[in-house]
Design an enzyme around this catalytic site. Structure first.
Site, PDB file in Angstrom:
ATOM      1  N   CYS A 187      52.445  69.843  -6.332  1.00 51.82           N
ATOM      2  CA  CYS A 187      52.156  69.228  -4.990  1.00 51.82           C
ATOM      3  C   CYS A 187      51.749  67.720  -5.001  1.00 51.82           C
ATOM      4  O   CYS A 187      52.715  66.903  -4.990  1.00 51.82           O
ATOM      5  CB  CYS A 187      50.989  69.931  -4.261  1.00 51.82           C
ATOM      6  SG  CYS A 187      49.455  70.202  -5.565  1.00 51.82           S
ATOM      7  N   SER A 188      50.539  67.353  -4.882  1.00 47.00           N
ATOM      8  CA  SER A 188      50.015  66.090  -4.840  1.00 47.00           C
ATOM      9  C   SER A 188      48.982  65.510  -5.431  1.00 47.00           C
ATOM     10  O   SER A 188      48.271  64.675  -5.024  1.00 47.00           O
ATOM     11  CB  SER A 188      50.142  65.851  -3.361  1.00 47.00           C
ATOM     12  OG  SER A 188      49.119  66.697  -2.817  1.00 47.00           O
ATOM     13  N   CYS A 189      48.398  66.354  -6.625  1.00 45.66           N
ATOM     14  CA  CYS A 189      47.111  66.175  -7.012  1.00 45.66           C
ATOM     15  C   CYS A 189      47.240  64.691  -7.717  1.00 45.66           C
ATOM     16  O   CYS A 189      48.040  64.454  -8.229  1.00 45.66           O
ATOM     17  CB  CYS A 189      46.889  67.052  -8.240  1.00 45.66           C
ATOM     18  SG  CYS A 189      46.752  68.700  -7.634  1.00 45.66           S
ATOM     19  N   CYS A 231      52.175  65.049 -10.416  1.00 45.79           N
ATOM     20  CA  CYS A 231      51.911  66.592  -9.897  1.00 45.79           C
ATOM     21  C   CYS A 231      53.082  67.261  -9.455  1.00 45.79           C
ATOM     22  O   CYS A 231      53.711  67.126  -8.416  1.00 45.79           O
ATOM     23  CB  CYS A 231      50.728  66.423  -8.822  1.00 45.79           C
ATOM     24  SG  CYS A 231      50.372  68.339  -8.155  1.00 45.79           S
TER      25      CYS A 231
END
Lengths: 103, 204
Positions: B107-109, B104
Site C-alpha cells: 500500500c503506502s506505509c 511498501c
C-alpha cells in the site's frame, strides 16, 4: 490476503514517475477526503487493517485505475455503508442538492 | 462487495466529497474545523524537514546516532516527532558497503511524523512492483548510481513498522551546524531513492 494490492515483483506496470516539487495534495477534494478519512477513523468503528481491507477488497481493474485518494474514498464509503452511517441514496440526494437540483 | 455499483470510481470526486462532508457534518460525525486542522498539519507542519533534523542530529552527535540506531522511536521522540503512522520506527544506516531503500509493496506505509505524507510515486504501482524486483534499475532512474560493490537492501514497510534511512554524511561538512547539515538532507535520501546534497549543491 492475495489481492490486486499485492504488487511486489509484478512486471509491466511501467516506469516510476517522480514529480519535482510535488505538492502534498493535487486537488482540493483530496485534502477533504484525507481529513474526513482520518476524522472518521478516530471514531474507533474500524481499525487500520479494516480500512486497508475495505480499500483492497475490489477487482484489479478498479484498484489499478483509481487514484490513491479515490481508493481511500471508496474504502471509507464502504466502511460507513456497512455500519449504516451513510448510504448511497443520501449521497446522491446531497450531490443533487449541492449542484443546484440537477442530478 | 454487496453492491457492485459502489466499486466504480466516483464520477466527480469534488462534488461527491463535498456531499459526503456535508452529510457527515449534519450527522455530527465530523467537525469542519477539525478537518481544517488535520489538513494544515499535514500540508504545512509535518514533512521531510522533520526527518532532516533527525538525520542532521545523528550526523552531528555520535551518542544520538547510537540511540537512534538502537531505539529509533524513542530517539525521534526526543525531537518531539511521534504519533500517527510513526508509532514503531526503525532507522536503517547507510555505509560505504550497504545502501538501504524503503518501499511498501502492499500500500503506502510511510513514516508520517518524520517525512509527512508520501509522494504519489511512492504509492504508485510501478514503484511498489519494481523496487523489490530491480532496485538498482529504479535507483538509476532516480539518478542514483551505486558501485556494484555496494549491497542494496530493500525494506518492505508494514502497517506496524516504518523505516527511515540514515544516509552517509557528505564529505566537506566538518564543523557544520545541525541546521546547515539538515539543509543537505532530501526527502528521497531518507527513503533511499536519493543521496544527500553535496555542500556545493546547497542553495545559498
Amino acid at each position: 490476503m492475495n489481492g490486486p494490492h499485492d504488487l511486489g515483483g509484478l512486471h509491466g506496470l511501467g516506469p516510476v514517475q517522480p514529480e519535482s516539487n510535488e505538492p502534498v495534495f493535487h486537488a482540493a477534494w483530496e485534502r477533504r477526503a484525507f481529513a474526513i478519512t482520518l476524522a472518521m477513523g478516530a471514531h474507533g468503528q474500524w481499525n487500520l487493517d479494516q480500512s486497508r481491507h475495505a480499500r483492497e477488497n475490489t477487482d484489479p481493474l478498479t484498484y489499478l485505475s483509481q487514484s490513491y485518494y479515490e481508493i481511500w474514498l471508496r474504502g471509507l464509503e464502504t466502511l460507513m455503508r456497512e455500519r449504516g452511517m451513510v448510504n448511497e441514496a443520501e449521497i446522491q440526494t446531497r450531490m443533487a442538492e449541492l449542484s443546484g437540483g440537477e442530478s | 462487495m454487496s453492491d457492485h455499483h459502489h466499486q466504480h470510481p466516483p464520477s466527480d470526486p469534488t462534488l461527491r466529497v463535498k456531499a459526503l462532508e456535508s452529510l457527515l457534518v449534519e450527522k455530527g460525525l465530523v467537525d469542519p474545523a477539525a478537518l481544517d486542522v488535520l489538513i494544515d498539519t499535514y500540508e504545512n507542519k509535518v514533512g521531510p524537514r522533520n526527518g532532516a533534523r533527525v538525520v542532521a542530529r545523528a550526523w552531528a552527535d555520535p551518542d544520538y546516532r547510537q540511540r537512534l540506531l538502537i531505539d529509533a522511536t524513542a530517539a525521534i521522540a526526543e525531537l518531539d516527532y511521534s504519533g500517527r503512522q510513526g508509532e514503531d520506527m526503525v532507522v536503517l544506516e547507510n555505509t560505504p558497503t550497504v545502501h538501504n531503500m524503503v518501499v511498501c509493496t502492499l500500500c503506502s506505509c510511510y513514516p508520517w511524523p518524520v517525512l509527512g505524507l508520501p509522494p504519489v510515486w511512492y504509492k504508485s504501482a510501478p514503484y511498489r512492483s519494481r523496487a523489490v524486483l530491480e532496485p538498482r534499475a529504479v535507483l538509476t532512474e532516480f539518478g542514483v548510481h551505486l558501485p556494484v560493490t555496494v549491497e542494496v537492501r530493500v525494506w518492505d514497510s508494514t502497517a506496524e513498522l516504518r523505516y527511515l534511512v540514515l544516509p552517509m554524511r557528505p564529505a566537506g561538512t566538518e564543523g557544520w551546524s545541525e541546521e546547515q547539515l539538515a539543509a543537505l538532507v532530501t526527502r528521497d535520501a531518507m527513503i533511499g531513492t536519493g543521496l544527500p546534497l553535496n555542500p556545493a549543491e546547497v542553495p545559498s
